[in-house]
Design a protein around this motif. Sequence first.
Motif, PDB file in Angstrom:
ATOM      1  N   ARG A 160      -7.405  87.894  22.741  1.00 21.70           N
ATOM      2  CA  ARG A 160      -6.676  88.990  23.396  1.00 21.70           C
ATOM      3  C   ARG A 160      -7.644  89.987  24.032  1.00 21.70           C
ATOM      4  N   THR A 161      -8.734  90.268  23.324  1.00 19.42           N
ATOM      5  CA  THR A 161      -9.723  91.214  23.858  1.00 19.42           C
ATOM      6  C   THR A 161     -10.382  90.651  25.107  1.00 19.42           C
ATOM      7  N   LEU A 162     -10.681  89.352  25.112  1.00 17.32           N
ATOM      8  CA  LEU A 162     -11.296  88.728  26.282  1.00 17.32           C
ATOM      9  C   LEU A 162     -10.311  88.590  27.441  1.00 17.32           C
ATOM     10  N   ALA A 163      -9.024  88.530  27.153  1.00 17.53           N
ATOM     11  CA  ALA A 163      -8.019  88.360  28.202  1.00 17.53           C
ATOM     12  C   ALA A 163      -7.896  89.612  29.068  1.00 17.53           C
ATOM     13  N   LYS A 164      -8.161  90.773  28.499  1.00 18.93           N
ATOM     14  CA  LYS A 164      -8.025  92.009  29.278  1.00 18.93           C
ATOM     15  C   LYS A 164      -9.048  92.088  30.417  1.00 18.93           C
ATOM     16  N   PRO A 165     -10.341  91.843  30.176  1.00 23.26           N
ATOM     17  CA  PRO A 165     -11.271  91.853  31.307  1.00 23.26           C
ATOM     18  C   PRO A 165     -10.982  90.739  32.320  1.00 23.26           C
ATOM     19  N   PHE A 224      -0.737  86.926  33.441  1.00 22.78           N
ATOM     20  CA  PHE A 224      -1.813  86.248  32.712  1.00 22.78           C
ATOM     21  C   PHE A 224      -1.867  86.732  31.264  1.00 22.78           C
ATOM     22  N   LEU A 225      -1.812  88.063  31.068  1.00 23.18           N
ATOM     23  CA  LEU A 225      -1.840  88.601  29.706  1.00 23.18           C
ATOM     24  C   LEU A 225      -0.644  88.112  28.888  1.00 23.18           C
ATOM     25  N   PHE A 226       0.530  88.087  29.526  1.00 24.18           N
ATOM     26  CA  PHE A 226       1.723  87.608  28.844  1.00 24.18           C
ATOM     27  C   PHE A 226       1.572  86.141  28.469  1.00 24.18           C
ATOM     28  N   SER A 227       1.026  85.342  29.375  1.00 19.55           N
ATOM     29  CA  SER A 227       0.827  83.912  29.102  1.00 19.55           C
ATOM     30  C   SER A 227      -0.124  83.707  27.932  1.00 19.55           C
ATOM     31  N   VAL A 228      -1.204  84.482  27.909  1.00 20.17           N
ATOM     32  CA  VAL A 228      -2.162  84.359  26.799  1.00 20.17           C
ATOM     33  C   VAL A 228      -1.484  84.732  25.481  1.00 20.17           C
TER      34      VAL A 228
END
Length: 188
Positions: free
Chosen positions: A12-17, A83-87
């Motif tokens: 989740r942390t990596l998905a934000k950048p 993208f964030l929702f998919s992750v």
Amino acid sequence: MATVKLATLVIRTLAKPISAQIKNQAKQHETFRSICISLAQRMHVGEIKLRTNILGEPARQHVKPLSETRAIENGANALAEGFLFSVAALLIIGETWRSSRSQSKQRGDVNERIEELSANVASLTERLERIQESLGDVESERARNNELARIVERVVEIGLRGGWAEFEDTPLKIPRVELAPTTSRVLP
């Protein structure tokens, strides 16, 4: 379990950048820009139609399109949030799958243990039945031995009374037992 939760947090942390990078790429590249513009325009038209139907605003024949910069911004935001929702959705699905697999494995272990215990109970029941049978045999043998001992005592007693054996000059005293029951005496 803790490593899975930690891995989820790292993803989740990596998905934000990555989401922020998707936003920047959408603004810079022509292909992303056209995708963002068409996505934002469709979202804008859908929002206006929904607002007209739900809130009862007057129907518009023609919906004014968004400006290009606003459409790019809204489209980029939609792609980044998608993208964030998919992750997040994939992480939830993965966790659900992992826990259901763990539960099914646990159920399998419990079922194996129940089968093992059932087999043990059956074996112990069989042993108990054999022990009870052998105890029944021992009891019948004991009853038979008692009966034989009683018969032998009776034969010896009858033989001693009838003179089959004489023990006169011996220290052995043989009690005299009445063979026929006497009439009952009434106590005064």
